[in-house]
Scaffold this active site. Structure first.
Site, PDB file in Angstrom:
ATOM      1  N   ASP A  97       0.859  -1.192   0.000  1.00 33.27           N
ATOM      2  CA  ASP A  97       0.000   0.000   0.000  1.00 33.27           C
ATOM      3  C   ASP A  97       0.899   1.247   0.000  1.00 33.27           C
ATOM      4  O   ASP A  97       1.803   1.371   0.820  1.00 33.27           O
ATOM      5  CB  ASP A  97      -0.887  -0.026   1.255  1.00 33.27           C
ATOM      6  CG  ASP A  97      -1.932   1.076   1.245  1.00 33.27           C
ATOM      7  OD1 ASP A  97      -3.126   0.761   1.150  1.00 33.27           O
ATOM      8  OD2 ASP A  97      -1.549   2.266   1.344  1.00 33.27           O
ATOM      9  N   ASP A 113      -4.115   2.467  -4.910  1.00 30.91           N
ATOM     10  CA  ASP A 113      -2.734   2.475  -4.390  1.00 30.91           C
ATOM     11  C   ASP A 113      -2.366   1.206  -3.638  1.00 30.91           C
ATOM     12  O   ASP A 113      -1.447   1.206  -2.848  1.00 30.91           O
ATOM     13  CB  ASP A 113      -2.514   3.706  -3.504  1.00 30.91           C
ATOM     14  CG  ASP A 113      -3.022   3.511  -2.092  1.00 30.91           C
ATOM     15  OD1 ASP A 113      -4.019   2.785  -1.908  1.00 30.91           O
ATOM     16  OD2 ASP A 113      -2.417   4.085  -1.173  1.00 30.91           O
ATOM     17  N   GLU A 114      -3.101   0.116  -3.870  1.00 26.31           N
ATOM     18  CA  GLU A 114      -2.783  -1.101  -3.119  1.00 26.31           C
ATOM     19  C   GLU A 114      -3.002  -2.346  -3.959  1.00 26.31           C
ATOM     20  O   GLU A 114      -3.824  -2.348  -4.890  1.00 26.31           O
ATOM     21  CB  GLU A 114      -3.620  -1.174  -1.847  1.00 26.31           C
ATOM     22  CG  GLU A 114      -5.094  -1.134  -2.134  1.00 26.31           C
ATOM     23  CD  GLU A 114      -5.939  -1.274  -0.885  1.00 26.31           C
ATOM     24  OE1 GLU A 114      -5.788  -2.269  -0.161  1.00 26.31           O
ATOM     25  OE2 GLU A 114      -6.763  -0.378  -0.648  1.00 26.31           O
TER      26      GLU A 114
HETATM   27  P1  TTP Z   1      -5.260   5.065   1.531  1.00 25.45           P
HETATM   28  O1  TTP Z   1      -4.256   4.028   1.157  1.00 25.45           O
HETATM   29  O2  TTP Z   1      -6.331   4.679   2.499  1.00 25.45           O
HETATM   30  O3  TTP Z   1      -4.541   6.335   2.181  1.00 25.45           O
HETATM   31  P2  TTP Z   1      -3.146   7.003   1.814  1.00 25.45           P
HETATM   32  O4  TTP Z   1      -2.413   6.228   0.775  1.00 25.45           O
HETATM   33  O5  TTP Z   1      -3.381   8.443   1.488  1.00 25.45           O
HETATM   34  O6  TTP Z   1      -2.378   6.974   3.183  1.00 25.45           O
HETATM   35  P3  TTP Z   1      -1.725   5.693   3.920  1.00 25.45           P
HETATM   36  O7  TTP Z   1      -0.272   5.990   4.014  1.00 25.45           O
HETATM   37  O8  TTP Z   1      -2.379   5.643   5.252  1.00 25.45           O
HETATM   38  O9  TTP Z   1      -2.008   4.487   3.070  1.00 25.45           O
HETATM   39  O10 TTP Z   1      -5.978   5.621   0.241  1.00 25.45           O
HETATM   40  C1  TTP Z   1      -5.306   5.785  -0.994  1.00 25.45           C
HETATM   41  C2  TTP Z   1      -5.769   7.045  -1.679  1.00 25.45           C
HETATM   42  O11 TTP Z   1      -7.184   7.003  -1.862  1.00 25.45           O
HETATM   43  C3  TTP Z   1      -5.473   8.308  -0.893  1.00 25.45           C
HETATM   44  O12 TTP Z   1      -4.188   8.830  -1.138  1.00 25.45           O
HETATM   45  C4  TTP Z   1      -6.570   9.229  -1.333  1.00 25.45           C
HETATM   46  C5  TTP Z   1      -7.735   8.311  -1.684  1.00 25.45           C
HETATM   47  N1  TTP Z   1      -8.736   8.364  -0.591  1.00 25.45           N
HETATM   48  C6  TTP Z   1      -9.917   9.057  -0.803  1.00 25.45           C
HETATM   49  O13 TTP Z   1     -10.162   9.593  -1.886  1.00 25.45           O
HETATM   50  N2  TTP Z   1     -10.822   9.148   0.225  1.00 25.45           N
HETATM   51  C7  TTP Z   1     -10.592   8.580   1.448  1.00 25.45           C
HETATM   52  O14 TTP Z   1     -11.422   8.678   2.371  1.00 25.45           O
HETATM   53  C8  TTP Z   1      -9.363   7.851   1.652  1.00 25.45           C
HETATM   54  C9  TTP Z   1      -9.075   7.194   2.973  1.00 25.45           C
HETATM   55  C10 TTP Z   1      -8.486   7.780   0.611  1.00 25.45           C
HETATM   56 MG    MG Z   2      -2.177   4.180   0.921  1.00 24.74          MG
END
Ligand code: TTP
Ligand code: MG
Length: 354
Positions: free
Chosen positions: A9, A105-106
């Site tokens: 991720d 992103d995962e």
């Molecule tokens: P995530 O992987 O949940 O968050 P992240 O990558 O920003 O942070 P982390 O380091 O904790 O993984 O989500 C991936 C992307 O999806 C994030 O960059 C933006 C988008 N997203 C939204 O649009 N709405 C949301 O509520 C969340 C949680 C993420």
């Molecule tokens: Mg993320």
């Protein structure tokens, strides 16, 4: 046979994409979302530097601005995220025996065979991080475990830029002390229901009778028991078959106010778009349901010429379909997406080429 599954991720993904494009802002609190000047909208995500100020996803942007007025506030750039995501997925797919993109992103990687080419699973994870960082200038976190659900929890365990390896014999002791909301899919509501029944840790879930969990949470109750007991055997690449997704909203008071109706449409569209995104799916048909004051119910639908995703299309099509009910007092409205299919992953596209 024992499997090795990796979940990867990206860290603060949207923010990291902007930072790699504009290295000057590296190390600063970077907040992606609505416009703080106008004070509208929410935080989509933010860099880890911004998280130190207490800022997090879904927080009103105005609140974020109060916490960190000196931050770098940027509007989202979905084209950018999409192209970085494709590059990242292309790299990750090369590290996997079987690959499954699980969101922008995962991804899950079945690495049962691949990992044996490395000194340890930890070295494998570092190689993945190194490759993404050198090619795409983005950090990520990796979880390695015998199942998808545990790998996912593990990737979140040491964010950002963390690696967590949970060998088979340590799975239960890793899970037990964690709060139930660490399990993917347990949101505020489910957590509250569980907490109300005195269940706060995964260990308590593990030791609760599965029939009791099913009574309080239905099917998802028995699924949580499966995860807590380390019995998740879903293969990488598997997606539960979903044929449609929908959501409804009942107004506290019947309304014909256009703004109320539009707010409800936007609220529903946002949730549906998020669900699509989580499952990496796209739709072709939008159906709306309207129940008027006298309980008469109408359904209308439209099929688009091609598959699409995204909140804006859901809103635009639904608004058109709702037009016909303008001026009527509405009690309930709903939106359903059908004709769903999985968005093509980078690997599938590659396979088509060769
Ligand atoms: P995530 O992987 O949940 O968050 P992240 O990558 O920003 O942070 P982390 O380091 O904790 O993984 O989500 C991936 C992307 O999806 C994030 O960059 C933006 C988008 N997203 C939204 O649009 N709405 C949301 O509520 C969340 C949680 C993420
Ligand atoms: Mg993320």
């Amino acid at each position: 046979m024992e499997r090795t599954v990796a979940h990867v991720d990206m860290d603060a993904f949207y923010a990291s994409c902007h930072i790699r494009e504009t290295p000057d802002i590296k190390g600063l609190p970077v907040i992606i979302g609505g416009d703080p000047e106008k004070g509208r909208g929410v935080v989509t995500t933010c860099s880890y530097e911004a998280r130190e100020y207490g800022i997090h996803s879904a927080m009103p942007i105005s609140r974020a601005f109060q916490l960190c007025p000196g931050g770098v506030y940027l509007r989202p750039d979905f084209q950018l995220y999409k192209s970085v995501s494709e590059n990242v997925m292309g790299i990750l797919a090369q590290f996997a025996d079987v690959f499954q993109r699980a969101g922008i992103d995962e991804a899950y990687l079945d690495v049962t065979r691949r990992v044996t080419q490395y000194q340890t699973p930890y070295h494998f994870a570092q190689a993945v991080q190194h490759s993404i960082l050198t090619h795409e200038c983005i950090t990520c976190s990796v979880g390695i475990a015998p199942s998808k659900s545990v790998a996912k929890i593990a990737s979140d365990f040491r964010k950002p830029h963390g690696v967590t390896v949970v060998p088979q014999e340590d799975v239960l002791s890793f899970l037990r002390p964690l709060p139930v909301e660490k399990i993917s899919g347990v949101g505020k509501k489910t957590r509250q229901v569980l907490n109300d029944h005195g269940i706060t840790t995964i260990e308590q879930l593990e030791k609760t009778d599965v029939a009791q969990l099913e009574r309080i949470l239905g099917k998802s109750g028995s699924w949580l028991w499966v995860v807590a007991n380390a019995k998740d055997e879903r293969p990488v690449g598997y997606r539960g078959s979903v044929h449609s997704m929908g959501k409804e909203h009942t107004f506290a008071k019947d309304t014909k106010n256009v703004q109320d109706i539009f707010n409800a449409v936007e609220w529903i569209a946002e949730r549906l778009a998020r669900r699509l995104h989580q499952r990496t799916m796209e739709f072709r048909t939008v159906s709306v349901k309207v129940r008027l004051k006298e309980f008469r119910t109408y359904n209308r639908s439209r099929t688009l010429p091609y598959h699409v995703d995204g909140k804006d299309v859901i809103i635009a099509v639904s608004r058109e379909l709702f037009q016909e009910f303008r001026g009527e007092y509405i009690r309930l409205l709903g939106i359903r997406l059908t004709n769903l299919r999985a968005t093509k992953t980078y690997q599938e596209t590659l396979l088509q080429w060769f």
